[in-house]
Scaffold this motif. Structure first.
Motif, PDB file in Angstrom:
ATOM      1  N   LEU A  33      -0.891  -6.364   3.574  1.00 40.21           N
ATOM      2  CA  LEU A  33      -0.074  -7.109   4.529  1.00 40.21           C
ATOM      3  C   LEU A  33       0.855  -6.184   5.315  1.00 40.21           C
ATOM      4  O   LEU A  33       1.250  -6.484   6.436  1.00 40.21           O
ATOM      5  CB  LEU A  33       0.756  -8.169   3.798  1.00 40.21           C
ATOM      6  CG  LEU A  33       0.003  -9.434   3.361  1.00 40.21           C
ATOM      7  CD1 LEU A  33       0.873 -10.287   2.463  1.00 40.21           C
ATOM      8  CD2 LEU A  33      -0.462 -10.232   4.580  1.00 40.21           C
ATOM      9  N   VAL A  34       1.184  -5.051   4.715  1.00 41.97           N
ATOM     10  CA  VAL A  34       1.995  -4.051   5.412  1.00 41.97           C
ATOM     11  C   VAL A  34       1.120  -3.081   6.194  1.00 41.97           C
ATOM     12  O   VAL A  34       1.397  -2.748   7.350  1.00 41.97           O
ATOM     13  CB  VAL A  34       2.875  -3.275   4.408  1.00 41.97           C
ATOM     14  CG1 VAL A  34       3.626  -2.151   5.107  1.00 41.97           C
ATOM     15  CG2 VAL A  34       3.842  -4.215   3.708  1.00 41.97           C
ATOM     16  N   ILE A  35       0.021  -2.644   5.571  1.00 40.30           N
ATOM     17  CA  ILE A  35      -0.822  -1.605   6.171  1.00 40.30           C
ATOM     18  C   ILE A  35      -1.572  -2.119   7.400  1.00 40.30           C
ATOM     19  O   ILE A  35      -1.622  -1.448   8.442  1.00 40.30           O
ATOM     20  CB  ILE A  35      -1.815  -1.059   5.130  1.00 40.30           C
ATOM     21  CG1 ILE A  35      -1.063  -0.277   4.046  1.00 40.30           C
ATOM     22  CG2 ILE A  35      -2.872  -0.160   5.798  1.00 40.30           C
ATOM     23  CD1 ILE A  35      -1.952   0.144   2.890  1.00 40.30           C
ATOM     24  N   LEU A  36      -2.157  -3.306   7.299  1.00 38.86           N
ATOM     25  CA  LEU A  36      -3.043  -3.780   8.364  1.00 38.86           C
ATOM     26  C   LEU A  36      -2.347  -3.984   9.707  1.00 38.86           C
ATOM     27  O   LEU A  36      -2.877  -3.549  10.741  1.00 38.86           O
ATOM     28  CB  LEU A  36      -3.747  -5.066   7.930  1.00 38.86           C
ATOM     29  CG  LEU A  36      -4.852  -4.891   6.883  1.00 38.86           C
ATOM     30  CD1 LEU A  36      -5.510  -6.228   6.583  1.00 38.86           C
ATOM     31  CD2 LEU A  36      -5.900  -3.898   7.344  1.00 38.86           C
ATOM     32  N   PRO A  37      -1.197  -4.639   9.777  1.00 37.26           N
ATOM     33  CA  PRO A  37      -0.556  -4.772  11.095  1.00 37.26           C
ATOM     34  C   PRO A  37      -0.201  -3.417  11.718  1.00 37.26           C
ATOM     35  O   PRO A  37      -0.357  -3.223  12.921  1.00 37.26           O
ATOM     36  CB  PRO A  37       0.708  -5.586  10.780  1.00 37.26           C
ATOM     37  CG  PRO A  37       0.394  -6.315   9.542  1.00 37.26           C
ATOM     38  CD  PRO A  37      -0.474  -5.399   8.746  1.00 37.26           C
ATOM     39  N   LEU A  38       0.271  -2.480  10.880  1.00 39.30           N
ATOM     40  CA  LEU A  38       0.608  -1.149  11.407  1.00 39.30           C
ATOM     41  C   LEU A  38      -0.641  -0.437  11.906  1.00 39.30           C
ATOM     42  O   LEU A  38      -0.639   0.205  12.963  1.00 39.30           O
ATOM     43  CB  LEU A  38       1.294  -0.321  10.319  1.00 39.30           C
ATOM     44  CG  LEU A  38       2.651  -0.835   9.836  1.00 39.30           C
ATOM     45  CD1 LEU A  38       3.156   0.013   8.677  1.00 39.30           C
ATOM     46  CD2 LEU A  38       3.656  -0.846  10.978  1.00 39.30           C
ATOM     47  N   ILE A 232      -5.227   1.558   0.001  1.00 42.89           N
ATOM     48  CA  ILE A 232      -5.364   2.762   0.829  1.00 42.89           C
ATOM     49  C   ILE A 232      -6.813   3.230   0.926  1.00 42.89           C
ATOM     50  O   ILE A 232      -7.323   3.462   2.032  1.00 42.89           O
ATOM     51  CB  ILE A 232      -4.446   3.887   0.305  1.00 42.89           C
ATOM     52  CG1 ILE A 232      -2.983   3.499   0.510  1.00 42.89           C
ATOM     53  CG2 ILE A 232      -4.748   5.205   1.006  1.00 42.89           C
ATOM     54  CD1 ILE A 232      -1.992   4.501  -0.049  1.00 42.89           C
ATOM     55  N   PRO A 233      -7.548   3.375  -0.194  1.00 42.64           N
ATOM     56  CA  PRO A 233      -8.938   3.819  -0.054  1.00 42.64           C
ATOM     57  C   PRO A 233      -9.841   2.845   0.681  1.00 42.64           C
ATOM     58  O   PRO A 233     -10.809   3.254   1.324  1.00 42.64           O
ATOM     59  CB  PRO A 233      -9.406   4.033  -1.502  1.00 42.64           C
ATOM     60  CG  PRO A 233      -8.404   3.401  -2.354  1.00 42.64           C
ATOM     61  CD  PRO A 233      -7.131   3.351  -1.605  1.00 42.64           C
ATOM     62  N   CYS A 234      -9.539   1.531   0.606  1.00 41.77           N
ATOM     63  CA  CYS A 234     -10.329   0.568   1.385  1.00 41.77           C
ATOM     64  C   CYS A 234     -10.182   0.853   2.872  1.00 41.77           C
ATOM     65  O   CYS A 234     -11.161   0.863   3.628  1.00 41.77           O
ATOM     66  CB  CYS A 234      -9.879  -0.860   1.084  1.00 41.77           C
ATOM     67  SG  CYS A 234     -10.505  -1.517  -0.461  1.00 41.77           S
ATOM     68  N   ALA A 235      -8.937   1.078   3.305  1.00 42.01           N
ATOM     69  CA  ALA A 235      -8.700   1.385   4.711  1.00 42.01           C
ATOM     70  C   ALA A 235      -9.343   2.713   5.096  1.00 42.01           C
ATOM     71  O   ALA A 235      -9.968   2.839   6.153  1.00 42.01           O
ATOM     72  CB  ALA A 235      -7.199   1.415   4.982  1.00 42.01           C
TER      73      ALA A 235
END
Length: 313
Positions: A33-38, A232-235
């Motif tokens: 939820l934090v990583i995806l919008p950024l 992180i590894p998924c992204a």
């Protein structure tokens, strides 16, 4: 990063079986939820993705269409992988779980052959046969020993194996459904589907996890897994898949099996038995040869999604 789940799960003090899954999935969802919008904002700023016109919050932040049936099927598949993987680790050894999961590309190839009509080369059929024999030998030997030794945990081995098998099967269904939808002109963004999978996994295991018994140390370990081992590894995997061919991604994914067994061996005193080492080696070598031949034969060709082995779990 993917390979640390097994050894970290062996450091837990009091977290129960479903609680382990709940906390890891919940922290994965929070991290995404934090990583995806950024991430999406960065991509739009660089012109890598179009700015969505939809008005919903998910469309506005991540550029996805939650109304898509394929999107939600993908989310359920991710949830199955997340849940089954951690449950499998609570029943049987890290090595057993990882070896079974390593056959994911072969399950995907079979499903793509049955439901999409993609033809499989001879090398893939041979790899499927060899990997199957390796897994049968590995589990056949362990099952025989477990059922002939009253002190052995035969039920744990059986349940752990079944849960572990759910991971590559769900991954194969996921990739096949997505590939079929793309053939029909429907694009699915897999990264937000990972977020949906994490939310569904934590929701499904919340009630069975009660009453929560995890210590603060347990929760810290599981929070680390949610962020470092999964989010992180998924992204990173999605980013890498844009540049690497499918065989290259599959070869990198095989490192999880090797490192995961080594970490559990070194830091959790979980020594793999002879059957696991021999049977697992057959599986890994079969996959390695298949992907190397695919890499060599398609140096200048587009990658085939059905042979991708990167299945976050």
């Amino acid at each position: 990063m993917w390979s640390i789940a097994g050894v970290v799960s062996r450091q837990l003090e009091a977290a129960t079986r479903f609680e382990v899954t709940f906390w890891r999935s919940a922290f994965t969802a929070l991290s995404l939820l934090v990583i995806l919008p950024l991430w999406r904002a960065s991509e739009r700023a660089r012109g890598l993705v179009a700015r969505p016109q939809a008005s919903g919050p998910l469309e506005r932040h991540w550029g996805i269409l939650p109304r898509s049936k394929v999107f939600w099927v993908s989310g359920v598949c991710w949830a199955t992988m997340f849940t089954a993987f951690m449950l499998a680790l609570t029943f049987t050894s890290v090595a057993n779980v990882l070896v079974v999961m390593s056959a994911g590309p072969l399950f995907t190839a079979l499903l793509a052959r049955m439901f999409i009509g993609q033809r499989l080369p001879l090398r893939t059929w041979l790899a499927i046969a060899a990997a199957g024999m390796g897994i049968v030998y590995m589990y056949g030997s362990q099952m025989w020993a477990a059922f002939t030794d009253p002190a052995a945990n035969a039920s744990g081995l059986v349940l752990g194996s079944l849960f572990a098998l759910c991971v590559p099967v769900a991954g194969a269904i996921n990739w096949t459904v997505v590939q079929r939808s793309q053939q029909h002109g429907e694009s699915v963004d897999l990264v937000p589907a990972v977020l949906v999978g994490a939310i569904l996994s934590s929701a499904a295991t919340c009630l069975p996890a009660l009453p929560f018994e995890a210590t603060g140390r347990d929760i810290a370990w599981l929070a680390m897994l949610g962020l470092v081992q999964l989010a992180i590894p998924c992204a990173l995997a999605v980013v890498c898949a844009r540049s690497l061919k499918a065989p290259e991604v599959s070869l990198l994914a095989l490192l999880e099996v090797i490192f995961g067994i080594v970490w559990a061996w070194l830091w959790a005193n979980e020594t793999p038995g002879r059957e696991v080492l021999l049977g697992g080696s057959v599986v890994i070598v079969a996959l390695l040869i298949n992907e190397l031949l695919a890499w060599r034969g398609r140096v200048n060709a587009e990658p085939l999604p059905d042979e991708s082995g990167a299945t976050p779990h």
